[in-house]
Scaffold this motif. Structure first.
Motif, short mmCIF file in Angstrom:
data_model
loop_
_atom_site.label_atom_id
_atom_site.label_comp_id
_atom_site.label_asym_id
_atom_site.label_seq_id
_atom_site.Cartn_x
_atom_site.Cartn_y
_atom_site.Cartn_z
N PRO A 1 41.26 53.18 55.73
CA PRO A 1 42.18 52.05 55.55
C PRO A 1 41.47 50.75 55.15
CG PRO A 1 41.77 52.36 57.87
CD PRO A 1 41.04 53.48 57.16
N SER B 1 41.72 47.58 52.87
CA SER B 1 42.75 46.89 52.09
C SER B 1 42.66 45.39 52.32
CB SER B 1 44.14 47.39 52.49
OG SER B 1 44.38 47.10 53.86
N GLY B 2 43.43 44.66 51.51
CA GLY B 2 43.53 43.22 51.65
C GLY B 2 42.30 42.50 51.14
N ARG C 1 40.72 48.61 44.63
CA ARG C 1 41.78 48.91 45.60
C ARG C 1 42.05 47.81 46.61
NH1 ARG C 1 39.31 53.48 49.69
NH2 ARG C 1 41.02 52.82 50.99
N VAL C 2 41.42 46.63 46.41
CA VAL C 2 41.58 45.55 47.38
C VAL C 2 42.08 44.29 46.67
CG1 VAL C 2 39.77 46.53 48.82
CG2 VAL C 2 39.18 44.75 47.19
N ARG C 3 42.60 43.34 47.46
CA ARG C 3 43.07 42.06 46.91
C ARG C 3 41.91 41.19 46.47
NH1 ARG C 3 46.90 40.75 50.49
NH2 ARG C 3 45.38 40.07 52.02
N THR D 1 39.57 43.30 56.21
CA THR D 1 38.71 44.47 56.42
C THR D 1 37.26 44.06 56.25
OG1 THR D 1 40.41 45.90 55.41
CG2 THR D 1 38.22 46.86 55.71
#
Length: 195
Positions: A20, A22-23, A42-44, A86
């Motif tokens: 998990p 993310s962000g 895959r992340v902001r 994360t």
């Protein structure tokens, strides 16, 4: 045994995809950017840090994405300047000496937003059988010979999933640590709820 044979990338990449992450993400000890390139899409946002300027230069070449922020930071003398959803690290925790673990995990806690989590990949305890341990530091130092013939020493403290879960609980973390394959483990941890 070379570095590439120690790291079965297809297996580890699949394990990473299931974790998990993310962000807004902070990657610790990014090295040459091997994991950074897998995280970036895959992340902001992604901030990747390492102590070695040579490694950061390689990471910037591997991941030229301007949205990735690279910073030179000594993780043993680090105070986070912002918070993240994360915190990720791969094959770093085994390089943290046991006497530095409390301070390291305290800094990581300070880098997390409320509800944030730590995600990691690392070598499991079985991997110790493949290392050339020295007698220094109670066997927590291993010898590495590079292709150019040079010899280097590195801290390698191996953990089992159970021992690492218990260690983190003692530092105030709820952790789920499991095996990926015979030689590798992954984990997800969050600060324990204060009740």
């Amino acid at each position: 045994m070379g570095y590439e044979s120690r790291m079965p990338m297809p297996v580890l990449q699949t394990a990473l995809e299931r974790l998990p992450v993310s962000g807004d993400v902070l990657e610790l000890a990014c090295g040459s950017g091997q994991w950074t390139q897998l995280l970036a899409s895959r992340v902001r946002s992604l901030t990747a840090v390492d102590a070695a300027p040579e490694m950061l230069a390689l990471a910037r070449q591997r991941v030229p994405d301007r949205a990735v922020r690279f910073r030179q930071i000594d993780l043993f003398d680090w105070q986070p300047d912002r918070r993240y959803d994360t915190v990720f690290f791969a094959f770093w925790l085994t390089h943290v000496p046991m006497d530095r673990m409390p301070g390291f995990w305290s800094a990581v806690r300070a880098a997390l937003r409320p509800g944030g989590r730590v995600v990691f990949l690392d070598d499991g305890s079985v991997k110790a059988q493949l290392e050339d341990a020295t007698s220094a530091a109670g066997g927590a130092v291993v010898r590495r010979c590079l292709r150019d013939g040079s010899e280097h020493h590195a801290i390698k403290v191996f953990h089992t999933p159970d021992s690492l879960t218990a260690l983190l609980a003692g530092f105030g973390w709820d952790a789920s640590v499991g095996t990926i394959d015979q030689y590798h483990l992954s984990g997800v941890a969050a600060p324990s709820e204060v009740g």
